[in-house]
Design a protein around this motif. Structure first.
Motif, PDB file in Angstrom:
ATOM      1  N   LYS A 178      -9.194   1.144  12.457  1.00 18.37           N
ATOM      2  CA  LYS A 178      -7.914   0.949  11.776  1.00 18.37           C
ATOM      3  C   LYS A 178      -8.114   0.134  10.510  1.00 18.37           C
ATOM      4  CE  LYS A 178      -5.154   1.157  15.966  1.00 18.37           C
ATOM      5  NZ  LYS A 178      -4.125   0.534  16.765  1.00 18.37           N
ATOM      6  N   ALA A 179      -7.265   0.406   9.517  1.00  9.15           N
ATOM      7  CA  ALA A 179      -7.277  -0.354   8.272  1.00  9.15           C
ATOM      8  C   ALA A 179      -5.840  -0.605   7.842  1.00  9.15           C
ATOM      9  CB  ALA A 179      -8.023   0.415   7.186  1.00  9.15           C
ATOM     10  N   THR A 180      -5.594  -1.770   7.252  1.00  9.25           N
ATOM     11  CA  THR A 180      -4.268  -2.097   6.739  1.00  9.25           C
ATOM     12  C   THR A 180      -4.400  -2.628   5.317  1.00  9.25           C
ATOM     13  OG1 THR A 180      -4.345  -4.338   7.648  1.00  9.25           O
ATOM     14  CG2 THR A 180      -3.322  -2.648   9.009  1.00  9.25           C
ATOM     15  N   ALA A 181      -3.415  -2.316   4.503  1.00 11.95           N
ATOM     16  CA  ALA A 181      -3.399  -2.793   3.122  1.00 11.95           C
ATOM     17  C   ALA A 181      -1.962  -2.905   2.651  1.00 11.95           C
ATOM     18  CB  ALA A 181      -4.167  -1.840   2.221  1.00 11.95           C
ATOM     19  N   SER A 182      -1.739  -3.817   1.713  1.00  6.96           N
ATOM     20  CA  SER A 182      -0.447  -3.950   1.044  1.00  6.96           C
ATOM     21  C   SER A 182      -0.689  -3.874  -0.451  1.00  6.96           C
ATOM     22  CB  SER A 182       0.209  -5.291   1.386  1.00  6.96           C
ATOM     23  OG  SER A 182       0.538  -5.339   2.747  1.00  6.96           O
ATOM     24  N   LEU A 183       0.065  -3.018  -1.112  1.00  2.00           N
ATOM     25  CA  LEU A 183      -0.074  -2.835  -2.551  1.00  2.00           C
ATOM     26  C   LEU A 183       1.251  -3.131  -3.224  1.00  2.00           C
ATOM     27  CD1 LEU A 183      -1.870  -0.537  -0.999  1.00  2.00           C
ATOM     28  CD2 LEU A 183      -2.211   0.314  -3.294  1.00  2.00           C
ATOM     29  N   LYS A 184       1.194  -3.782  -4.369  1.00  6.93           N
ATOM     30  CA  LYS A 184       2.361  -4.024  -5.201  1.00  6.93           C
ATOM     31  C   LYS A 184       2.139  -3.208  -6.468  1.00  6.93           C
ATOM     32  CE  LYS A 184       4.588  -7.883  -4.842  1.00  6.93           C
ATOM     33  NZ  LYS A 184       5.861  -7.429  -4.347  1.00  6.93           N
ATOM     34  N   ILE A 185       3.065  -2.289  -6.751  1.00  8.79           N
ATOM     35  CA  ILE A 185       2.890  -1.337  -7.841  1.00  8.79           C
ATOM     36  C   ILE A 185       4.002  -1.514  -8.877  1.00  8.79           C
ATOM     37  CG2 ILE A 185       2.793   1.122  -8.433  1.00  8.79           C
ATOM     38  CD1 ILE A 185       1.866   1.524  -5.457  1.00  8.79           C
ATOM     39  N   ASP A 186       3.614  -1.631 -10.138  1.00  5.03           N
ATOM     40  CA  ASP A 186       4.565  -1.680 -11.242  1.00  5.03           C
ATOM     41  C   ASP A 186       4.848  -0.241 -11.671  1.00  5.03           C
ATOM     42  OD1 ASP A 186       5.958  -1.855 -13.636  1.00  5.03           O
ATOM     43  OD2 ASP A 186       4.696  -3.437 -14.465  1.00  5.03           O
ATOM     44  N   ARG A 187       6.012   0.256 -11.307  1.00  2.27           N
ATOM     45  CA  ARG A 187       6.361   1.655 -11.548  1.00  2.27           C
ATOM     46  C   ARG A 187       6.419   2.016 -13.022  1.00  2.27           C
ATOM     47  NH1 ARG A 187      12.138   2.269 -12.350  1.00  2.27           N
ATOM     48  NH2 ARG A 187      13.139   0.237 -12.270  1.00  2.27           N
ATOM     49  N   THR A 188       6.711   1.021 -13.893  1.00  3.92           N
ATOM     50  CA  THR A 188       6.850   1.323 -15.315  1.00  3.92           C
ATOM     51  C   THR A 188       5.516   1.718 -15.949  1.00  3.92           C
ATOM     52  OG1 THR A 188       6.601  -1.000 -15.994  1.00  3.92           O
ATOM     53  CG2 THR A 188       8.841  -0.202 -15.531  1.00  3.92           C
ATOM     54  N   LYS A 189       4.403   1.357 -15.334  1.00  2.00           N
ATOM     55  CA  LYS A 189       3.089   1.774 -15.831  1.00  2.00           C
ATOM     56  C   LYS A 189       2.872   3.273 -15.644  1.00  2.00           C
ATOM     57  CE  LYS A 189       0.606  -2.561 -15.153  1.00  2.00           C
ATOM     58  NZ  LYS A 189      -0.525  -3.194 -14.474  1.00  2.00           N
ATOM     59  N   TYR A 190       3.729   3.892 -14.830  1.00  2.00           N
ATOM     60  CA  TYR A 190       3.622   5.322 -14.532  1.00  2.00           C
ATOM     61  C   TYR A 190       4.814   6.084 -15.115  1.00  2.00           C
ATOM     62  CZ  TYR A 190       0.154   3.273 -11.580  1.00  2.00           C
ATOM     63  OH  TYR A 190      -0.926   2.530 -11.137  1.00  2.00           O
ATOM     64  N   ASP A 191       5.431   5.482 -16.125  1.00  2.00           N
ATOM     65  CA  ASP A 191       6.549   6.090 -16.839  1.00  2.00           C
ATOM     66  C   ASP A 191       7.760   6.313 -15.934  1.00  2.00           C
ATOM     67  OD1 ASP A 191       7.598   6.868 -19.284  1.00  2.00           O
ATOM     68  OD2 ASP A 191       7.120   8.986 -18.969  1.00  2.00           O
ATOM     69  N   ILE A 192       7.958   5.396 -14.982  1.00  2.00           N
ATOM     70  CA  ILE A 192       9.148   5.431 -14.123  1.00  2.00           C
ATOM     71  C   ILE A 192      10.000   4.235 -14.554  1.00  2.00           C
ATOM     72  CG2 ILE A 192      10.047   5.423 -11.771  1.00  2.00           C
ATOM     73  CD1 ILE A 192       7.191   6.350 -10.897  1.00  2.00           C
ATOM     74  N   LYS A 193      10.884   4.486 -15.501  1.00  2.00           N
ATOM     75  CA  LYS A 193      11.626   3.394 -16.140  1.00  2.00           C
ATOM     76  C   LYS A 193      13.093   3.336 -15.744  1.00  2.00           C
ATOM     77  CE  LYS A 193       8.493   3.675 -20.035  1.00  2.00           C
ATOM     78  NZ  LYS A 193       8.321   4.108 -21.425  1.00  2.00           N
ATOM     79  N   TYR A 194      13.556   4.284 -14.950  1.00  2.00           N
ATOM     80  CA  TYR A 194      14.970   4.354 -14.592  1.00  2.00           C
ATOM     81  C   TYR A 194      15.441   3.016 -14.004  1.00  2.00           C
ATOM     82  CZ  TYR A 194      19.354   5.797 -12.526  1.00  2.00           C
ATOM     83  OH  TYR A 194      20.682   5.890 -12.200  1.00  2.00           O
ATOM     84  N   GLY A 195      16.508   2.471 -14.554  1.00  2.00           N
ATOM     85  CA  GLY A 195      17.113   1.246 -14.035  1.00  2.00           C
ATOM     86  C   GLY A 195      16.315  -0.017 -14.281  1.00  2.00           C
ATOM     87  N   SER A 196      15.294   0.036 -15.129  1.00  2.00           N
ATOM     88  CA  SER A 196      14.475  -1.144 -15.410  1.00  2.00           C
ATOM     89  C   SER A 196      15.130  -1.987 -16.490  1.00  2.00           C
ATOM     90  CB  SER A 196      13.080  -0.723 -15.873  1.00  2.00           C
ATOM     91  OG  SER A 196      12.362  -1.857 -16.339  1.00  2.00           O
ATOM     92  N   SER A 197      15.358  -3.251 -16.203  1.00  2.00           N
ATOM     93  CA  SER A 197      15.969  -4.142 -17.194  1.00  2.00           C
ATOM     94  C   SER A 197      15.012  -4.443 -18.349  1.00  2.00           C
ATOM     95  CB  SER A 197      16.438  -5.437 -16.525  1.00  2.00           C
ATOM     96  OG  SER A 197      15.350  -6.094 -15.911  1.00  2.00           O
TER      97      SER A 197
END
Length: 192
Positions: free
Chosen positions: A150-169
């Motif tokens: 088994k393996a576990t991981a937690s990732l924090k992803i900045d969506r704006t780096k992938y051109d997902i800007k909807y609703g971003s202040s």
């Protein structure tokens, strides 16, 4: 003296030949996608939403029983919300699949390919990888722990780096309580 030099030369030669033919044991372990989970959580000013997304395929590479690499394909078409029901659940899922977010019609898969792995402890590693979402690739660093199969991981992803800007202040003014935070979390539990 000549015999000693000959003996040392012979020992050195045998050692070099032995080491050059010694093979590092590498093993590719295939992820059991049906037993593995990826949970996402997105945040907004007024709360959060969460759900799941399926892995299409994945593998972890090991050298001498230590993690050395890995790669994953995420099936973006399977993104679902798990904290809502009915009409609003369907609306959110449809919006996440639209071009405002992950644009699954044009980008049905995302990928993660490990580029470096460094041991942090007995079962813990710091991984840097190339994450591709919506055709855009950026490096990401995270920790992964491995216990048995088994393996576990937690990732924090900045969506704006992938051109997902909807609703971003950071890109739109006057959103007030409609703002959606740029970072979202993935919590991954893998079985192999």
């Amino acid at each position: 003296m000549k015999n000693t030099i000959k003996t040392l030369t012979l020992v050195a030669l045998v050692a070099i030949i032995t080491l050059s033919f010694t093979k590092i044991v590498t093993e590719k372990k295939i992820i059991k996608t049906e037993n593995s989970t990826v949970v996402w959580k997105g945040y907004k000013v007024t709360g959060s939403h969460e759900g799941t997304i399926n892995l299409k395929s994945g593998s972890l590479n090991f050298e001498e029983n230590a993690l050395s690499g890995g790669e994953f394909v995420i099936d973006m078409t399977t993104i679902v919300n798990t904290d809502m029901e009915g009409e609003y659940k369907g609306k959110l899922e449809g919006h996440l699949k639209s071009d405002d977010f992950f644009g699954i019609e044009n980008f049905p898969s995302s990928t993660l390919v490990f580029t470096s792995v460094n041991a942090k402890g007995k079962n813990s590693y710091v991984v840097t990888g190339d994450l591709t979402i919506k055709g855009k690739t950026n490096p990401i660093t995270f920790e992964i722990s491995i216990y048995g199969n088994k393996a576990t991981a937690s990732l924090k992803i900045d969506r704006t780096k992938y051109d997902i800007k909807y609703g971003s202040s950071n890109f739109f003014d006057d959103l007030k309580d409609k703002a959606i935070y740029d970072e979202f979390d993935l919590v991954v539990d893998l079985q192999f």
